[in-house]
Scaffold this motif. Structure first.
Motif, mmCIF file in Angstrom:
data_model
loop_
_atom_site.group_PDB
_atom_site.id
_atom_site.type_symbol
_atom_site.label_atom_id
_atom_site.label_comp_id
_atom_site.label_asym_id
_atom_site.label_seq_id
_atom_site.Cartn_x
_atom_site.Cartn_y
_atom_site.Cartn_z
ATOM 1 N N PHE A 95 -4.647 5.064 -5.083
ATOM 2 C CA PHE A 95 -3.448 5.518 -5.782
ATOM 3 C C PHE A 95 -2.610 4.339 -6.278
ATOM 4 N N THR A 109 2.441 9.453 -5.724
ATOM 5 C CA THR A 109 2.771 10.808 -5.276
ATOM 6 C C THR A 109 3.938 11.361 -6.074
ATOM 7 N N LEU A 149 1.262 4.260 -2.940
ATOM 8 C CA LEU A 149 1.002 5.651 -2.572
ATOM 9 C C LEU A 149 2.227 6.515 -2.832
ATOM 10 N N LEU A 161 -6.065 4.201 0.629
ATOM 11 C CA LEU A 161 -5.259 5.093 -0.211
ATOM 12 C C LEU A 161 -4.386 4.295 -1.186
ATOM 13 N N GLY A 162 -3.926 3.116 -0.742
ATOM 14 C CA GLY A 162 -3.169 2.274 -1.659
ATOM 15 C C GLY A 162 -3.998 1.862 -2.860
ATOM 16 N N HIS A 215 0.834 -1.210 0.000
ATOM 17 C CA HIS A 215 0.000 0.000 0.000
ATOM 18 C C HIS A 215 0.865 1.256 0.000
#
Length: 548
Positions: free
Chosen positions: A142, A35, A31, A138-139, A27
């Motif tokens: 993204f 980013t 992310l 979030l993993g 994860h």
């Protein structure tokens, strides 16, 4: 962005080797990579904040609102957020660093699927049993191979990849115990299929780099357009449409290849050949698009994951249990698709025009195509027949070739508005192409509406072909002649036939396809062209259903 696509390949090879018993590493990896793509590489730090805002609000709604309205709240929030950014891009004129809508469009699909995935049996199999913690969420949002251009997948698929359970499907003829005893984590074929997508993607990107400027639809608006001959102008429009598609082919091939390298593309085994299938994340079927003989096949093969999202999150959602979808459901799907793409008029012009063409194609298939098929009494084999059509097929082949030509020339005409977007530019370009697609639409619609449909139906009934429950022989399916995947020690690294099979196999997503307008135009036209009851002279009422 292309650099990000390419970097995803070696990163995908690293990702697939991360330990399944420590999922937080995977994860955090996704992310961190996403980013980096969005902020240092593309300089879209403000856009990254927009994506985090969408994710944060969605997560809070899911956690703190367990009412039946929760999924609708998420859906309307993410759609309102992307509409806001579309409007800012269009009316304020943001530069490349300020436009995050290309990545946000993928995020909209992921977030709405995350909040709502329990409609039918297919979705019940992938629904969430509990809300994951923020890092896995979030993993998923993204997931780096698909964060920029898709394809989108549901959370259950992503979770099965992280935990390694995505590979638990047993090959044909192998018991679950034997499959479990095989300690190999990832099935064979992953690298070959992924790198074939890489080569395809680079090839299409190269074609777009070489000819994108030369075959730009904007050249239609230049004064030099009138110095070309009519044949040259017609040829340019169709060449421009092909080149415009190579940009999407290239991007989607690269992202799908990177997804396959991570393992998320694994889709089980072909039940007949035993080959591994790597098409779970397929977003485009290039061969089907370029050889399509109908607009339905064309649009079902384009942006496939978005079609599935529209079907599952809008079209089916608005249909009441036990009822068939109607105009309201189709209209809502059309509006959703349009907002998802943007606020520019060119998108709406393209969707409506393509929807009209799709509806007319359905009319031709129902009332004209049967005249070109052999009768049911025809032999199923012929000495000079094509392998796919082992019966007398010359007329059918002629019909198919004409259908392919009509699909391509009208697609390339309509696509001009999808690229030009500005209302005046779209109409100027179409005027300089003599509105030939729209003239065909008007003529064909008038033909079917003012007696043509009735005459064609009578002709079919005179031949003993029912227009309600058709007795038309179905096309004989292709014979799969490729052998099963050989053992690793017998694999020829130069043999690409079994890889081609994996690329051409259908996706796991079944169900009806969605047109570019969500079926809205088709729904309206079917009411005018195919009434529920129509009484031939001296006969009983003939019922024609919408589905036909």
């Amino acid at each position: 962005m292309v650099l990000a696509f390419l970097v995803s390949f070696p990163l995908g090879s690293i990702f697939v080797r991360l330990p399944h018993d420590k999922p937080n590493i995977a994860h955090a990896f996704s992310l961190a990579v996403s980013t980096f793509f969005l902020w240092p590489l593309l300089g879209m730090g403000r856009g990254l904040l927009h994506l985090l805002f969408s994710c944060g609000v969605t997560y809070l709604i899911v956690v703190f609102n367990r009412s039946p309205n929760m999924p609708w709240m998420v859906f309307f929030f993410v759609m309102a957020h992307i509409l806001y950014n579309h409007a800012r891009r269009t009316f304020i004129g943001l530069d490349g660093a300020g436009d995050i809508t290309f990545a946000q469009s993928m995020m909209v699909q992921k977030l709405s699927l995350f909040a709502w995935n329990d409609l039918d049996e297919t979705q019940l199999a992938t629904r969430l049993q509990h809300v994951p913690s923020p890092l896995p969420f979030l993993g998923y949002c993204f997931f780096f191979p698909s964060v920029l251009a898709g394809p989108s997948v549901d959370y259950a698929t992503y979770d099965s990849l992280i935990l390694g359970t995505i590979y638990d499907i047993s090959p044909p003829g192998v018991s679950p115990a034997q499959a479990k005893a095989n300690k190999r984590r990832v099935p064979y074929g992953r690298k070959r299929v992924a790198y074939l997508h890489l080569l395809l993607g680079l090839g299409f990107m190269g074609a777009y780099a070489l000819y994108g400027a030369k075959a730009d639809y904007h050249r239609i608006l230049e004064p030099t357009w009138w110095t070309w001959g009519k044949a040259a102008r017609f040829g340019f429009v169709n060449f421009a449409g092909l080149i415009a598609r190579t940009k999407y082919y290239g991007a989607w091939s690269l992202t799908e290849g990177a997804c396959i390298l991570t393992g998320i593309g694994f889709n089980g085994y072909d039940p007949e050949t035993g080959r591994t299938l790597w098409n779970r994340a397929r977003n485009v079927n290039i061969v089907a698009i370029e050889t399509a003989e109908s607009f339905k096949v064309l649009f079902d093969s384009w942006n496939c994951r978005t079609n599935v999202w529209l079907r599952d999150c809008v079209y089916k959602r608005l249909t009441k249990k036990g009822k068939k979808p109607g105009t309201k459901e189709s209209m809502a799907t059309f509006v959703t698709s349009a907002i998802w793409h943007g606020v520019e008029p060119g998108y709406y012009l393209a969707f409506i025009s393509a929807g009209l063409l799709t509806s007319l194609g359905r009319q031709f298939r129902h009332y004209v195509r049967p005249y070109f098929l052999p009768p049911a009494s025809a032999p199923t084999s012929a000495p000079n027949a094509l392998p796919k059509y082992p019966y007398p097929n010359l007329r059918k082949r002629v019909y198919d070739v004409i259908g392919w030509i009509m699909v391509q020339i009208n697609l390339n005409n309509v696509a001009a508005s999808f690229v030009l977007l500005d209302l005046k530019d779209c109409f100027r370009a179409w005027a300089r192409m003599y509105f030939y697609s729209h003239v065909l639409i008007i003529i064909s619609t008038a033909f079917f509406h003012f007696g043509g449909r009735r005459a064609l139906r009578k002709g079919l009934e005179a031949r003993g072909i029912s227009t309600t429950k058709r007795s038309i022989p179905k096309d004989v399916p292709s014979v799969q002649v490729s052998p099963p995947s050989p053992p690793r020690e017998e694999m020829d690294p130069k043999d690409l036939h079994w890889i081609r099979h994996a690329l051409d196999s259908p996706s796991q997503d079944g169900g009806e396809g969605m047109g570019p307008d969500g079926g809205f135009v088709e729904e309206l036209m079917s009411g005018a062209e195919t009434p529920r009851n129509e009484t031939p002279r001296g006969g009983t009422p003939v019922r024609v259903s919408k589905e036909e």
